[in-house]
Motif scaffolding. Structure first.
Motif, PDB file in Angstrom:
ATOM      1  N   ALA A  24      -9.618   3.329  -0.335  1.00 29.35           N
ATOM      2  CA  ALA A  24      -9.176   2.026   0.156  1.00 29.35           C
ATOM      3  C   ALA A  24      -7.718   2.060   0.573  1.00 29.35           C
ATOM      4  O   ALA A  24      -7.328   1.511   1.608  1.00 29.35           O
ATOM      5  N   ALA A  25      -6.887   2.723  -0.232  1.00 30.19           N
ATOM      6  CA  ALA A  25      -5.447   2.721   0.026  1.00 30.19           C
ATOM      7  C   ALA A  25      -5.068   3.509   1.274  1.00 30.19           C
ATOM      8  O   ALA A  25      -4.040   3.241   1.892  1.00 30.19           O
ATOM      9  N   THR A  26      -5.876   4.487   1.630  1.00 30.40           N
ATOM     10  CA  THR A  26      -5.543   5.288   2.811  1.00 30.40           C
ATOM     11  C   THR A  26      -6.235   4.795   4.074  1.00 30.40           C
ATOM     12  O   THR A  26      -5.970   5.315   5.157  1.00 30.40           O
ATOM     13  N   GLY A  83      -6.888  -3.004   5.536  1.00 29.09           N
ATOM     14  CA  GLY A  83      -6.498  -1.960   4.601  1.00 29.09           C
ATOM     15  C   GLY A  83      -5.842  -2.526   3.351  1.00 29.09           C
ATOM     16  O   GLY A  83      -6.084  -2.054   2.238  1.00 29.09           O
ATOM     17  N   THR A 139       0.793  -1.216   0.000  1.00 25.19           N
ATOM     18  CA  THR A 139       0.000   0.000   0.000  1.00 25.19           C
ATOM     19  C   THR A 139       0.832   1.276   0.000  1.00 25.19           C
ATOM     20  O   THR A 139       0.547   2.203  -0.745  1.00 25.19           O
ATOM     21  N   VAL A 196       0.271   4.181  -2.646  1.00 23.29           N
ATOM     22  CA  VAL A 196      -0.300   5.472  -2.255  1.00 23.29           C
ATOM     23  C   VAL A 196       0.651   6.604  -2.615  1.00 23.29           C
ATOM     24  O   VAL A 196       0.256   7.616  -3.197  1.00 23.29           O
ATOM     25  N   THR A 215       1.835  -5.402  -7.475  1.00 25.02           N
ATOM     26  CA  THR A 215       0.884  -4.368  -7.074  1.00 25.02           C
ATOM     27  C   THR A 215       1.264  -3.025  -7.678  1.00 25.02           C
ATOM     28  O   THR A 215       0.416  -2.283  -8.188  1.00 25.02           O
ATOM     29  N   ARG A 231      -8.541  -4.249   1.058  1.00 24.42           N
ATOM     30  CA  ARG A 231      -9.395  -3.254   0.392  1.00 24.42           C
ATOM     31  C   ARG A 231      -8.654  -2.562  -0.748  1.00 24.42           C
ATOM     32  O   ARG A 231      -9.232  -2.268  -1.790  1.00 24.42           O
ATOM     33  N   MET A 232      -7.369  -2.302  -0.545  1.00 22.09           N
ATOM     34  CA  MET A 232      -6.590  -1.646  -1.585  1.00 22.09           C
ATOM     35  C   MET A 232      -6.483  -2.524  -2.828  1.00 22.09           C
ATOM     36  O   MET A 232      -6.663  -2.065  -3.959  1.00 22.09           O
ATOM     37  N   PHE A 279     -10.106   3.984  -5.144  1.00 23.84           N
ATOM     38  CA  PHE A 279      -8.806   3.413  -4.826  1.00 23.84           C
ATOM     39  C   PHE A 279      -8.144   4.149  -3.668  1.00 23.84           C
ATOM     40  O   PHE A 279      -7.623   3.537  -2.734  1.00 23.84           O
TER      41      PHE A 279
END
Length: 415
Positions: free
Chosen positions: A293-295, A200, A29, A33, A271, A203-204, A290
């Motif tokens: 989800a990423a945060t 997290g 992630t 991000v 990824t 979800r990302m 996105f």
């Protein structure tokens, strides 16, 4: 530099003394991000507030003490990130409560079994990611906690530092102890940290629509919930997490943590490649999905917990090509005191020194018999044929960018 490194011969697999259901996640992630937060939300106050609110900011500067490595460059007071390299500590948190308990099973306490040092070069053209095995024996310094308690300095397994700090119940205290431990054992000054949990990460990956990756062989790990056939696959969030966590079963390697690191690095590279292949900046709804989800489920130092700061950093990274993203596991060997643990070798000193000097890690001339090389699709553990289908032959000293795992070259099995 630390003096407790070993000069052992070729490293062996480090099998765990801990129970086999201990897990960790690959930390994809943070880089995703950082690479994608160059966007404009000026006119979207609601979206901006939501994204900013997703990230838990934690200032741990008061817990780090004064005995720290020297800064290579004096920061510009008007732009602390300008013209200097950044070293960011990335940690995957195995915290098993709430939503995370539904994914990994409820277990008390906090653990961080995946730790990566992300180095961003001062000119922002290169990103080096160095994994530290959780079973590495290190000197863990005395750690202060925000509740006023503290721990004593001790020798222990690297991932124990996170757990020691977490006895206050605060993720930030856990991160602070891990941070101090990294600095003490590497002489590398860290700038920021990011911690993400199971939920997290899944979800990302799901927000990306899955991560395409080459699976080198059939994998079956009931404890991790992983069941994959060999070939090109697109992993959803749950499966990607299982792919990173799996240690026992068929086709997942020898059961060691060091064996699994190579698979985690491949997933991280895949990824990054998936992120780069998405035209997210022209699709606002998909971008916001996105980023949301990423945060989520992230705890970070103030510099990285700020959407404007992340946007500026991402903008500065726009010239970083996929070929300039390099993954490596710090050179290690079996610990003389414990065959189930590992220690960093003398070659590790050169890696940390290169990062401190803002030099490519692939410029280090390493003895091939002592040090696992950063090669496409390889794990750092030569006893792991399930993840590395063909043994990697010793190579000549590498030039910058040569024979490194990149986001465009991580698997050869499906080529």
């Amino acid at each position: 530099m630390p003096s407790h490194h070993a000069t052992s011969a070729r490293p062996h697999a480090a099998r765990h003394a801990r129970r086999p259901e201990t897990h960790r996640i690959v930390f994809g992630t943070a880089l995703a991000v950082t690479a994608l937060l160059a966007f404009s939300v000026t006119g979207v106050a609601t979206a901006y507030t939501k994204l900013q609110g997703n990230i838990q900011s934690a200032d741990i500067s008061d817990l780090l003490g004064d005995d720290r490595p020297a800064a290579a460059v004096t920061p510009d007071p008007n732009d602390p990130n300008a013209g200097r390299a950044l070293n960011i500590l990335l940690m995957g948190s195995d915290v098993r409560d709430g939503e995370n308990a539904e994914i990994g099973g409820e277990v008390s306490g906090m653990r961080s079994d995946t730790t990566i040092v992300l180095h961003l070069s001062a000119d922002r053209t290169r990103a080096d990611l160095v994994s530290i095995p959780r079973d590495t024996l290190v000197d863990i310094p005395a750690c202060e906690r925000s509740d006023g308690t503290s721990s004593k300095a001790q020798k222990g397994q690297f991932n124990s530092a996170f757990s020691i700090g977490s006895e206050s119940g605060e993720v930030s205290d856990a991160a602070a102890c891990a941070w101090k431990t990294v600095e003490k054992n590497t002489n590398l000054l860290l700038d920021d940290f990011v911690v993400i949990d199971f939920a997290g990460f899944t979800r990302m990956v799901d927000a990306l629509g899955g991560v395409p990756i080459c699976v080198p062989n059939d994998m079956d790990s009931p404890k991790a919930g992983l069941h994959l056939t060999a070939g090109q696959q697109t992993l959803d969030g749950t499966t990607a997490l299982a792919f990173a966590r799996a240690r026992t079963g068929t086709g997942v390697g020898d059961g060691s943590d060091t064996n699994r690191i190579g698979r985690q690095q491949e997933l991280l590279a895949a990824t990054v490649r998936a992120v780069q292949s998405k035209n997210l900046l022209t699709d606002v709804p998909e971008l916001l999905q996105f980023l949301s989800a990423a945060t989520s489920s992230i705890t970070a130092s103030p510099n990285l917990a700020s959407i404007p700061n992340l946007s500026g950093l991402a903008f500065s990274l726009r010239g970083t090509a996929s070929g300039s993203i390099t993954f490596m596991t710090i050179p290690f060997a079996t610990a003389p005191s414990d065959p189930n643990r590992v220690v960093m070798t003398d070659a590790a000193d050169a890696i940390w020194a290169n990062l401190a000097a803002d030099q490519p890690i692939t410029a280090v001339e390493e003895p091939a018999a002592e040090t696992p090389a950063a090669t496409p699709g390889a794990t750092p553990d030569p006893a792991a044929p399930a993840v590395e289908p063909a043994p990697v032959e010793p190579t000549e000293p590498k030039e910058p960018g040569k024979d490194a795992i990149t986001a465009d070259d991580v698997t050869a099995v499906c080529g």
